[in-house]
Scaffold this active site. Sequence first.
Site, PDB file in Angstrom:
ATOM      1  N   ALA A 255      49.114 -45.418 -12.235  1.00 31.00           N
ATOM      2  CA  ALA A 255      50.104 -45.273 -11.164  1.00 31.00           C
ATOM      3  C   ALA A 255      49.393 -45.163  -9.819  1.00 31.00           C
ATOM      4  CB  ALA A 255      50.980 -44.053 -11.416  1.00 31.00           C
TER       5      ALA A 255
ATOM      6  N   ILE B  71      56.647 -37.969  -8.422  1.00 31.79           N
ATOM      7  CA  ILE B  71      57.095 -38.654  -9.626  1.00 31.79           C
ATOM      8  C   ILE B  71      57.744 -39.969  -9.203  1.00 31.79           C
ATOM      9  CG2 ILE B  71      58.609 -38.527 -11.647  1.00 31.79           C
ATOM     10  CD1 ILE B  71      56.095 -36.641 -11.629  1.00 31.79           C
TER      11      ILE B  71
ATOM     12  N   GLY C 141      50.511 -39.330 -17.828  1.00 34.06           N
ATOM     13  CA  GLY C 141      50.378 -39.776 -19.212  1.00 34.06           C
ATOM     14  C   GLY C 141      49.698 -38.766 -20.106  1.00 34.06           C
ATOM     15  N   GLU C 142      48.926 -37.880 -19.531  1.00 37.30           N
ATOM     16  CA  GLU C 142      48.124 -36.990 -20.363  1.00 37.30           C
ATOM     17  C   GLU C 142      48.415 -35.508 -20.156  1.00 37.30           C
ATOM     18  OE1 GLU C 142      44.995 -39.649 -19.121  1.00 37.30           O
ATOM     19  OE2 GLU C 142      44.098 -39.454 -21.102  1.00 37.30           O
TER      20      GLU C 142
ATOM     21  N   LYS D 154      62.843 -41.280 -14.930  1.00 39.63           N
ATOM     22  CA  LYS D 154      63.200 -41.603 -16.311  1.00 39.63           C
ATOM     23  C   LYS D 154      61.953 -41.869 -17.161  1.00 39.63           C
ATOM     24  CE  LYS D 154      67.133 -44.148 -18.104  1.00 39.63           C
ATOM     25  NZ  LYS D 154      68.124 -45.171 -17.738  1.00 39.63           N
ATOM     26  N   THR D 155      61.092 -42.758 -16.677  1.00 36.80           N
ATOM     27  CA  THR D 155      59.915 -43.107 -17.479  1.00 36.80           C
ATOM     28  C   THR D 155      58.905 -41.961 -17.492  1.00 36.80           C
ATOM     29  OG1 THR D 155      58.926 -44.239 -15.592  1.00 36.80           O
ATOM     30  CG2 THR D 155      60.179 -45.582 -17.132  1.00 36.80           C
TER      31      THR D 155
ATOM     32  N   GLN E  55      57.396 -39.992 -20.766  1.00 31.00           N
ATOM     33  CA  GLN E  55      55.972 -39.795 -21.078  1.00 31.00           C
ATOM     34  C   GLN E  55      55.704 -38.353 -21.472  1.00 31.00           C
ATOM     35  OE1 GLN E  55      52.649 -41.929 -19.907  1.00 31.00           O
ATOM     36  NE2 GLN E  55      53.506 -42.410 -17.922  1.00 31.00           N
TER      37      GLN E  55
END
Lengths: 339, 177, 743
Positions: free
Chosen positions: C514, C634, C709-710, C638-639, C643
């Site tokens: 991103a 952010i 993601g993490e 939604k996505t 995640q």
Amino acid sequence: MNPFTLTRAESVDAAVRDFSGHDSSAYIGGGTNLLDLMKENVARPTHLVGLNKLPLTSIETTAEGGLRLGATATNADTAWHPDVQARYPLLSQAILAGASPQLRNMATNGGNLMQRTRCYYFYDLATPCNKREPGSGCSAIGGYNRIHAILGASEQCIATHPSDMCVALAALEAVVHVRGNGGERRIKFEDFHRLPGDAPEQDNTLKAGELIVALELPKKGFEKNFSYLKLRDRTSYAFALVSVAAALELDGTTIRDARLALGGVAHKPWRSPAAEDLLKGQPATEATFRKAAEASVEGAVGQGANDFKIELARRAIVRALKQAAAGGKATNVFNNSNP
Amino acid sequence: MSGTSTPKSAGQSLPPPPAAPVTLRINGQDHHLELAPWTSLLDALREYAGLTGTKKGCDHGQCGACTVLVDGKRINSCLTLAVLQEGADITTIEGLGQEGNLHPLQQAFIDHDAFQCGYCTPGQICSAQGLINEGKAHTEDEIRELMSGNICRCGAYVGILNAVKEVVDKKSIALRS
Amino acid sequence: MSSTTNHVGKAPSRVEGPAKVTGAAKYSAEFNVPDLVYGYVVSSPIAKGKILKIHADKVLAIPGVLQVFSHENVPGLAWFDKSYKDDVAPGGSPFRPLHDDEVKFSMQPVALVVADTFELARYAASILDIEYKESTHETDIEAKRDDGHEPGKGKTGYKPPVRRGNANKGLAKAEQHIKQEYIHGAQHHNPMELFGATVHYHPNGKLTIYDKTQGVYNCQQYVTKVFGLSKEQARVVNLYMGGGFGAGLRPQYELFLSVLAALELKRSVRLSLTRQQMFSFGHRPHTLQTVEMGTGPDGALLGLKHSALHETSRFEEYTENVVNWSGMLYKCPDVHLNYQVAALDVYTPLDMRAPGAATGSFALEVAMDEMAYAAGLDPLEFRRRNYAEEDQNENKPFSSKKLREAYDEGARRFGWDKRPMAPRATKEGNMLVGWGVAGGVWDASMQKAAAKATITADGKLTVSSAAGENGTGTYTIMTQIAAETLGLPMEAVTFKLGDTTLPEAPVQGGSWTAASVGSAVKSTCEALGEKLLKLAQKLGDSPLKGAKFEDVEFVNGQIRLRQDHDQAVVLRDVLQTSGEREIEADSSAMPNPLTMQKYSMHSHNVVFVEVKVDEELGTVHVSRVLNVVAAGRILNQKTARSQVLGSIVWGISMALMEETVMDHRFGRYMNHNYAEYHVPVNADIRDIEVVFVEEEDPHVNPLGVKGIGEVGLLGVAAAITNAVYHATGKRVRQLPIYLDKLL
């Protein structure tokens, strides 16, 4: 998977004939375990007899008031059948505790009995396994044996039978109808699967070429007081570490008749007549259940990673009997133990 | 462990089985294929019929990515042979809906973000259609249980539950609480 | 008129959603190019030894079998290790498939059978006789407890642990003290899509390689160096990846093998690994950790020691940052961190979602819970008292850190104030109920990335960068950024990715896509915007004449003055009167070294968990999870939420069921399938929720994003473990928490 020929049999006689007309035949019903094993090269038939056109899908009441389950009726059709749900809810609950909706839509009743063990070593050609290759040794002994047997095992094999449905069938004292070249015969459920002994390659007592045509349930279904309790490493879609089929017939608070079978602990669904005797005629109390639990695991031996199964089995038996005594409403149709 | 391992006779060398004409009825259309008996329905769809919407996640009935509908019932297409499905009515994700003409479940999966990588998604959606056809899921817990034959490694289960529930709700007269 | 083209920060559905839900999205093994042949890998049954002989004759005699590739017949390829090194390789010598007769790990690919059909290749592989000479292997990290060593700095992103003060002195001053060991086994990424490739061999000898990877450029670089190909000869494409989680960071052996076969046979080749073979390469390493800490009278941490030891292979030195987080998550003057690896006869471990941090934070955060109880403090209050206002590892301020706000928000929503301190205080029927808390910290990274943007006369914008889409939402967020930057509706924008014919992007990992690709897309669209402004200013009576780029904004399909929205031109008019068929721009973005020097840039989270434990049967049910994340801006609610929801599922999996178990007698993972390697199913997941706290970060990158993601995985397993303790009074220190650990 090796090459094979395939015929789709139109009748039981034709299937049995076709089977014996080839060197290395296997019957294929739903195929959910056989094709899995063939892709792993654990099973290597060179001829398959397809059963999915056979007229063995009916589920009907017998003259004796029991229920006859066609061998090629699917597990799903059986579990959701109104007569099974009403009269043998223990069986329904056990079937629905196994596999997934997709697999239950494919797997047949006969095939369920023919499932082979999930032992890691049985499935992996890189490791010795007496069940797969007699005489090569048992890798599970002294190895990773979390899912292995605590009862009835031998020095040659500590595998368990993976079925849930069979645990209920054992408790319900079903009868297996089989057809071979020599005609039809009936096998008591407790005699169908065998303990490994010194021939672990043999899972059951079928003779070569015999085909399961039906499972017959006796009249008594224990439809009021039952529980199929399954404990596993996730909530659904996993094989049992320990499962318990408990069925009671109560007279007030006194147990008139009782059945108790365990899954995930032995090479076959495990019944203990001594445990059932300890229940019969006794009050349906935790104290009684504990005695039965103790008797059920009498002689149990852990292999290291599965030592816990002995205590887990005791506790699961007590819980299942409590659920059974409390009546069918104590559990939902899945009884997947999620609060 | 050490020593020389002799080659295990994994099996004899056999000629490949001959392929023969097989007609599969997929999404309302007859597909005339040349298949040997050892071709799974899943491989027949992906490698022979060109329908790659059905996914291979494990090839052993352990994940649900290959779920299709056969005569309206959801099955794992990896664990059946294509030749055994001759005469059956097979529906894959391509038959449920297409871009511009989405099936309600497909739209609900998008709306609820019921997937991430998308690889389990066709199987999830076919499974959900099978669940609706069966008519046994009336509560959230029953949907969860009866959608448990489809693994989603991305962990989109909340979205999947909500998407399926929305479509089940619309189809049911009353959803038990 | 308010903007209808502000997309960033909203919750649009995935732009690739229709392709994914209809089965139209093509994954690597699904490009049905003509005249395909199929490969099937033969895996070693032994963990260590030599291949004496491959008896291929009887297999080659089967009609339809085209070739058996092995070290016996592989042509001479690149010689030096560096040709086999990919962008994210650790130090050492990368594994070379079919290179020589040595077997270095169980399930090593030792041959590739290629045949006319998949079924035939599979069969032929199953009857291929191979003679091995086994030698003694070592695979058990427990036997290497005293035999670890501090690794070199071989891998990008690895930071040797820092030490400060004197931990022993600090601990000596402590009134309360704990020291415990924490263990987790190996875990495998197991994305749903099997690793696979379709190599299209074109008549001119060029290859189009559809490979399952998180980095097409990384794979192209590998293939060109190993096989001596030019970049034009080896185009690598990945339009959709069916899950990666780190498994696709490095080129996997299906790439090598399928390209080898295509070049040798001059045919198009498809090769898919089996699910069993998905356990034959990188994994999260089996790790042993010890944490020791002590507190003063007010609950202040006075000293902290954290050591970790995990496996690596004999041929590469894999590293991940396991212990470093313990030096920065809480304030502590005296810290000693120690990190070691030990070489075993296994494949090299591989970054798996939040590598190092997922496991390091497990040990640290369970230890923090133990410490809180030893000090008689509520576990959340204990964390507040030791809040790190700055990064003590680097002695820098955070570019932003709203973890305290996350604590507040999470506690309020979860109802944490109603939690009784004592374990075993709440029971519902057979169920003991417990609440736990834990959290973590993760790098907000950025890598260099490039992008290209083209707008056509009809107002359609195409933006491209060779990033990856493995479920993270890349297509969607890049579309949002591009559309917003040029004031277009999302429908007018197409984002292309995953192709080495597009501008270069880093591998998809580290939660940096991103920030990296997003910044490149923004910068590229701005460059295009400058060109568009110039064209707009050429229009007769342009109201924008004389305006600088900073003076205008692109909104609602118009370019307008920021100060006077009525002074506007319609973008489409500009394009149509310009006479240009299309206008193009390219640009790139990279991290700002000055900012990096000045600030510590990290995301944080805190996780609140409720478990219900069946007291008699030991089953653990995670009934409630709230994950509060402070990760900058952010981009897509939604996505991003998905995640983090997925991370929670991963955390539940790590805590309760996930473990690849090796039988050390064979040096082989035994539960190498999807039936016995358990990950959660739908019925395991109950009420889980995600909250993002507002965190504005003017320093981290032009978008203010930190990646999500993490970070969401951190603390989940620890919070579950802590909740299990609160429910049962039993402290589990070895994952997964199987029911037998609670009997």
